[in-house]
Design a protein around this motif. Structure first.
Motif, PDB file in Angstrom:
ATOM      1  N   ILE A  14      -1.377  -0.327 -14.816  1.00 15.33           N
ATOM      2  CA  ILE A  14      -0.279  -1.069 -14.199  1.00 15.33           C
ATOM      3  C   ILE A  14      -0.718  -1.742 -12.896  1.00 15.33           C
ATOM      4  O   ILE A  14      -0.259  -2.848 -12.566  1.00 15.33           O
ATOM      5  N   ALA A  15      -1.614  -1.085 -12.165  1.00 16.59           N
ATOM      6  CA  ALA A  15      -2.047  -1.626 -10.872  1.00 16.59           C
ATOM      7  C   ALA A  15      -2.713  -2.991 -10.995  1.00 16.59           C
ATOM      8  O   ALA A  15      -2.784  -3.743 -10.013  1.00 16.59           O
ATOM      9  N   GLU A  16      -3.180  -3.325 -12.195  1.00 13.66           N
ATOM     10  CA  GLU A  16      -3.798  -4.633 -12.406  1.00 13.66           C
ATOM     11  C   GLU A  16      -2.803  -5.771 -12.244  1.00 13.66           C
ATOM     12  O   GLU A  16      -3.185  -6.905 -11.942  1.00 13.66           O
ATOM     13  N   VAL A  17      -1.495  -5.483 -12.433  1.00 12.77           N
ATOM     14  CA  VAL A  17      -0.493  -6.550 -12.367  1.00 12.77           C
ATOM     15  C   VAL A  17       0.640  -6.248 -11.378  1.00 12.77           C
ATOM     16  O   VAL A  17       1.322  -7.164 -10.914  1.00 12.77           O
ATOM     17  N   ALA A  18       0.849  -4.968 -11.052  1.00 16.09           N
ATOM     18  CA  ALA A  18       1.985  -4.592 -10.196  1.00 16.09           C
ATOM     19  C   ALA A  18       1.704  -4.912  -8.730  1.00 16.09           C
ATOM     20  O   ALA A  18       0.557  -5.031  -8.299  1.00 16.09           O
ATOM     21  N   LYS A  19       2.758  -5.042  -7.962  1.00 15.02           N
ATOM     22  CA  LYS A  19       2.608  -5.236  -6.519  1.00 15.02           C
ATOM     23  C   LYS A  19       2.124  -3.944  -5.868  1.00 15.02           C
ATOM     24  O   LYS A  19       1.169  -3.964  -5.071  1.00 15.02           O
ATOM     25  N   GLU A  20       2.759  -2.821  -6.214  1.00 16.15           N
ATOM     26  CA  GLU A  20       2.361  -1.518  -5.692  1.00 16.15           C
ATOM     27  C   GLU A  20       2.579  -0.460  -6.764  1.00 16.15           C
ATOM     28  O   GLU A  20       3.517  -0.555  -7.562  1.00 16.15           O
ATOM     29  N   VAL A  21       1.710   0.559  -6.750  1.00 14.78           N
ATOM     30  CA  VAL A  21       1.881   1.722  -7.617  1.00 14.78           C
ATOM     31  C   VAL A  21       1.815   2.963  -6.732  1.00 14.78           C
ATOM     32  O   VAL A  21       0.850   3.161  -5.985  1.00 14.78           O
ATOM     33  N   HIS A  22       2.837   3.798  -6.812  1.00 14.45           N
ATOM     34  CA  HIS A  22       2.912   5.025  -6.021  1.00 14.45           C
ATOM     35  C   HIS A  22       2.947   6.216  -6.985  1.00 14.45           C
ATOM     36  O   HIS A  22       3.854   6.306  -7.813  1.00 14.45           O
ATOM     37  N   ILE A  23       1.956   7.099  -6.881  1.00  9.94           N
ATOM     38  CA  ILE A  23       1.844   8.246  -7.778  1.00  9.94           C
ATOM     39  C   ILE A  23       2.397   9.485  -7.089  1.00  9.94           C
ATOM     40  O   ILE A  23       1.923   9.883  -6.018  1.00  9.94           O
ATOM     41  N   ALA A  24       3.411  10.097  -7.706  1.00 19.41           N
ATOM     42  CA  ALA A  24       4.005  11.331  -7.190  1.00 19.41           C
ATOM     43  C   ALA A  24       3.495  12.497  -8.026  1.00 19.41           C
ATOM     44  O   ALA A  24       3.646  12.503  -9.247  1.00 19.41           O
ATOM     45  N   SER A  25       2.901  13.492  -7.345  1.00 17.02           N
ATOM     46  CA  SER A  25       2.281  14.591  -8.079  1.00 17.02           C
ATOM     47  C   SER A  25       2.406  15.895  -7.306  1.00 17.02           C
ATOM     48  O   SER A  25       2.241  15.926  -6.088  1.00 17.02           O
ATOM     49  N   ARG A  26       2.656  16.978  -8.041  1.00 17.14           N
ATOM     50  CA  ARG A  26       2.698  18.301  -7.424  1.00 17.14           C
ATOM     51  C   ARG A  26       1.300  18.787  -7.034  1.00 17.14           C
ATOM     52  O   ARG A  26       1.143  19.619  -6.156  1.00 17.14           O
ATOM     53  N   LEU A  86      -5.258   5.337  -2.534  1.00 20.08           N
ATOM     54  CA  LEU A  86      -6.289   5.860  -3.408  1.00 20.08           C
ATOM     55  C   LEU A  86      -7.589   5.107  -3.186  1.00 20.08           C
ATOM     56  O   LEU A  86      -7.622   3.870  -3.195  1.00 20.08           O
ATOM     57  N   SER A  87      -8.666   5.840  -2.980  1.00 25.05           N
ATOM     58  CA  SER A  87      -9.963   5.231  -2.710  1.00 25.05           C
ATOM     59  C   SER A  87     -10.362   4.266  -3.821  1.00 25.05           C
ATOM     60  O   SER A  87     -10.260   4.576  -5.012  1.00 25.05           O
ATOM     61  N   GLY A  88     -10.788   3.079  -3.428  1.00 25.36           N
ATOM     62  CA  GLY A  88     -11.230   2.073  -4.386  1.00 25.36           C
ATOM     63  C   GLY A  88     -10.131   1.190  -4.923  1.00 25.36           C
ATOM     64  O   GLY A  88     -10.389   0.310  -5.751  1.00 25.36           O
ATOM     65  N   HIS A  89      -8.892   1.413  -4.464  1.00 23.51           N
ATOM     66  CA  HIS A  89      -7.758   0.621  -4.954  1.00 23.51           C
ATOM     67  C   HIS A  89      -6.923   0.135  -3.774  1.00 23.51           C
ATOM     68  O   HIS A  89      -6.629   0.896  -2.852  1.00 23.51           O
ATOM     69  N   GLU A  90      -6.531  -1.120  -3.830  1.00 23.57           N
ATOM     70  CA  GLU A  90      -5.758  -1.707  -2.738  1.00 23.57           C
ATOM     71  C   GLU A  90      -4.258  -1.509  -2.882  1.00 23.57           C
ATOM     72  O   GLU A  90      -3.521  -1.677  -1.916  1.00 23.57           O
ATOM     73  N   ASN A  91      -3.805  -1.165  -4.082  1.00 24.21           N
ATOM     74  CA  ASN A  91      -2.350  -1.102  -4.284  1.00 24.21           C
ATOM     75  C   ASN A  91      -1.902   0.170  -4.993  1.00 24.21           C
ATOM     76  O   ASN A  91      -0.879   0.187  -5.670  1.00 24.21           O
ATOM     77  N   ILE A  92      -2.670   1.260  -4.863  1.00 19.60           N
ATOM     78  CA  ILE A  92      -2.282   2.559  -5.423  1.00 19.60           C
ATOM     79  C   ILE A  92      -2.241   3.594  -4.297  1.00 19.60           C
ATOM     80  O   ILE A  92      -3.210   3.728  -3.545  1.00 19.60           O
ATOM     81  N   TRP A  93      -1.114   4.306  -4.196  1.00 16.73           N
ATOM     82  CA  TRP A  93      -0.968   5.349  -3.176  1.00 16.73           C
ATOM     83  C   TRP A  93      -0.656   6.686  -3.842  1.00 16.73           C
ATOM     84  O   TRP A  93       0.067   6.738  -4.853  1.00 16.73           O
ATOM     85  N   LEU A  94      -1.183   7.756  -3.271  1.00 16.77           N
ATOM     86  CA  LEU A  94      -0.902   9.104  -3.729  1.00 16.77           C
ATOM     87  C   LEU A  94       0.132   9.757  -2.820  1.00 16.77           C
ATOM     88  O   LEU A  94       0.024   9.671  -1.588  1.00 16.77           O
TER      89      LEU A  94
END
Length: 469
Positions: A239-251, A261-269
């Motif tokens: 999804i990050a290839e086309v989305a404005k931002e991707v936010h991953i929620a994880s326990r 996220l290292s190596g990605h400009e639009n993915i956050w953990l």
């Protein structure tokens, strides 16, 4: 199926049956588990019919671009799509580890095939087709036949009612009686959903990963994805290839991992979602907030057997199918009904093979089972050990690091060779590489010595097949 029935009892006595070389057996599902079951049952001399609701074999590996109309999978009346695959999916295990022992998953020399060591989903489907053709399994499959009811009969038999639809949408039901039933319907169609405070008023779109196929619908959107397993890792990057931002929620995310996220400009953990608001806000437990367009649940699946009637003998309680001896046999009904493929966080195909060798031998009378009381004591001991270790009930069928010990136990029961010496270390190397290099592990590896050992075993298999022919 009866859920949470603590007073359920066996409606009649399951008497000891005389040893008969051949049983009539219904196998539900023509995915990898069902095909493995069909092969092992036929090898033991049983008469087998495989019911498959789809018009092709492969189960969840039979990709379709279609998704369900109810994207969260909550409507029980929805038209179910069997496959949970997304278009870009590649295996997260090397093909050598994945394959059945009796039919190595080597790179095919046929034109158009995917020769990569971690191939795409289409190659796995082709492998399963090759497996079915190699052992003459297609003729056993009734395609387009959905099993709608399975129930015990008082003469120790099982009635299987199936429904077949024609090209005009009309359906015809058919009842058949079998000595035994093997349930291989998979567990990737009934979604588990995260519980989120405020979600009823949140205005955005929700979808479960079961219905995710391609990233294009998420172009320029802000997506919150819940989960940390393989599908969550793959889909977030897709999804990050086309989305404005991707936010991953994880326990499972650690404090030091929070943030971009290292190596990605639009993915956050992030840590897990704390709550959502009617203005579109998604608030995380780490204190961060975003305005999101979509929440995508990569939160797993429920075991689901809507066709199965056992008068409360077998239940599903918080994703525990039980009571089951070794994840396969309900003690009170063994061996006349069995389940293949329930354990998860495993290498599935070889495990299916070991499970099916055991149950096929048990049905033929060649392999004895413990008494009902002994099997129940084993099950209760297993449940007690889980509770003492603080393991939640929903993890009953998570085998994980114990899978090779489990496979070898099954192999011992059926007199089969134990796990090959290369398979476990190859699996461990791949798992470690996946954690340390999630972006590149499929195309860069460091276990050439294990690959050589695997291919030596494959050559022995091919030689043995030629001799037997």
């Amino acid at each position: 199926m009866t859920i949470n029935s603590p007073t359920a009892t066996v409606p009649f006595s399951i008497a000891a049956m005389p040893v008969i070389a051949s049983r009539t057996v219904a196998v539900i599902g023509a995915g990898a588990a069902g095909l493995a079951a069909a092969r092992e049952l036929v090898l033991q001399g049983h008469s087998v019919v495989v019911y498959e609701r789809d018009t092709r074999l492969g189960g969840t590996w039979a990709y379709t671009p279609e998704s369900e109309s109810n994207l969260m999978g909550l409507d029980p009346m929805r038209q179910i799509v069997q496959s949970s695959l997304y278009a870009s999916l590649r295996t997260n295990l090397p093909r050598e580890v994945m394959g059945f022992r009796a039919f190595p998953f080597s790179a095919s020399q046929k034109p158009g095939r995917d020769a990569r060591r971690f191939p795409g989903h289409a190659e796995v489907l082709e492998y399963l087709k090759d497996f079915a053709d190699e052992f003459g399994l297609r003729d056993l499959v009734r395609f387009g036949c959905e099993v709608c009811h399975v129930r015990m009969m008082e003469d120790h038999k099982w009635m299987v009612r199936s429904r077949k639809r024609n090209e005009f949408g009309d359906s015809r039901e058919d009842d058949k009686v079998y000595d035994a039933v093997v349930v291989c319907n998979g567990h990737y169609t009934e979604p588990r959903i995260a519980e989120i405070p405020g979600i009823d008023e949140w205005p955005g779109k929700q979808i479960h990963s079961h219905n995710y196929r391609v990233p294009e619908p998420y172009r320029n959107q802000i997506v919150v994805l819940i989960g940390s397993a393989a599908s969550a890792n793959d889909i977030s990057r897709d999804i990050a290839e086309v989305a404005k931002e991707v936010h991953i929620a994880s326990r499972s995310v650690q404090i030091e991992e929070l943030g971009k996220l290292s190596g990605h400009e639009n993915i956050w953990l992030h840590s897990m979602i704390s709550y959502v608001c009617k203005d579109g806000t998604v608030a995380f437990e780490d204190g961060k907030e975003v305005f999101a367009d979509v929440i995508l649940h990569c939160t797993g699946y429920k075991y689901h057997f809507p066709f199965l009637e056992t008068n409360g003998v077998v239940t599903v309680d918080d994703n525990r199918v039980g009571p089951l001896y070794k994840h396969i046999f309900p003690p009170a009904l063994a061996p006349w009904i069995s389940f293949v493929g329930l354990p998860w966080k495993v290498v599935p195909f070889p495990m299916f093979e070991y499970q099916c060798k055991w149950l096929a031998g048990v049905l033929s009378g060649q392999i004895p089972l413990p008494t009902i009381n002994e099997m129940m004591a084993d099950v209760e001991g297993f449940y007690s050990s889980m509770e003492a270790s603080g393991i939640a009930k929903r993890f009953t069928h998570r085998v994980g690091d114990l899978q090779f010990e489990y496979n070898d136990w099954l192999a011992g029961q059926s007199g089969s060779p134990p796990t090959e010496e290369w398979r476990k270390p190859m699996y461990l190397v791949a798992s470690r590489k996946k954690r340390s290099a999630p972006e590149t592990y499929r195309d860069e590896w460091e276990d050439e010595d294990l690959i050589s050992l695997a291919h030596l075993d494959f050559e022995k298999y091919i030689s043995n097949v030629k001799i037997s022919l």
